[in-house]
Write an enzyme that holds these catalytic residues in place. Sequence first.
Site, mmCIF file in Angstrom:
data_model
loop_
_atom_site.group_PDB
_atom_site.id
_atom_site.type_symbol
_atom_site.label_atom_id
_atom_site.label_comp_id
_atom_site.label_asym_id
_atom_site.label_seq_id
_atom_site.Cartn_x
_atom_site.Cartn_y
_atom_site.Cartn_z
ATOM 1 N N SER A 1 0.849 -1.190 0.000
ATOM 2 C CA SER A 1 0.000 0.000 0.000
ATOM 3 C C SER A 1 0.882 1.236 0.000
ATOM 4 O O SER A 1 2.026 1.195 0.485
ATOM 5 C CB SER A 1 -0.889 0.021 1.254
ATOM 6 O OG SER A 1 -1.587 1.244 1.366
ATOM 7 N N TYR B 1 -2.857 0.222 10.349
ATOM 8 C CA TYR B 1 -2.883 -0.420 9.035
ATOM 9 C C TYR B 1 -1.603 -0.110 8.274
ATOM 10 O O TYR B 1 -0.981 -0.999 7.682
ATOM 11 C CB TYR B 1 -4.092 0.065 8.239
ATOM 12 C CG TYR B 1 -4.072 -0.347 6.783
ATOM 13 C CD1 TYR B 1 -4.388 -1.642 6.411
ATOM 14 C CD2 TYR B 1 -3.732 0.569 5.784
ATOM 15 C CE1 TYR B 1 -4.363 -2.025 5.066
ATOM 16 C CE2 TYR B 1 -3.719 0.202 4.446
ATOM 17 C CZ TYR B 1 -4.028 -1.096 4.093
ATOM 18 O OH TYR B 1 -3.995 -1.467 2.763
#
Length: 234
Positions: free
Chosen positions: A139, A151
């Site tokens: 990501s 995250y």
Amino acid sequence: MTAAPRVTLITGGGSGIGAATARRLLDQGQRVTITGRGEDRLRSFAEGVGEPSSLLTFTGDAADDDAVRSAVEVTVRRFGRLDTVVANAGYATFDNLADGDPAGWRDMVLTNVLGPALLIRAALPDLKRSRGRIVLIGSVAGVVYSPGNIYGATKWAVTGLAENTRRMVTGEGVGVTLINPGAVETNFFDADGGPPDRAMLSADQLAASIVWAIDQPSGVDVNTLTVRPLGSPL
């Protein structure tokens, strides 16, 4: 002699990025296994592409060692080989260090970090035989910092896992590619009330980048791709 079709296993393949990637690979003539915890999603995808014999679905948790090993074994037994694995399964809790729920963090860390590690471990013997490729879906949150983002920390771990794995396997002919997408318009954001109001990639746009990396010629190892939508400041 015609080469045997390549075989790819994709975790989290029933929807979103995984499904878009599977669809593109099937259109190329590859044989594909998709895994996921939601049997209904897997069945819906299979029906949507006409339930071809070149598609195998496997219901299982990407963070469960037995399930991951079984998915690899069933794939090789069904298709005779394994050329690529795509560690795509993952999710976010959309909270932070100050106010988040640690129970949710545990599941997120297991899925986002342990899951790819288990897939690498299970698939590596077959990938060495095929001189194949490991694709890890990271990501943008794993290459930039954001305040209190758990995250993001899991995706920084995936960034490290990709390079540590590359250094371990490159001498044995196995490629490793880390793909870091910006925001992608999928059900990923359902738990946060829907997608953010900013530029986003479509799942198919990102799938095109994943398949491009998979399709690189023998001897070429593309290691890191960061793919953002135009207009993204992140």
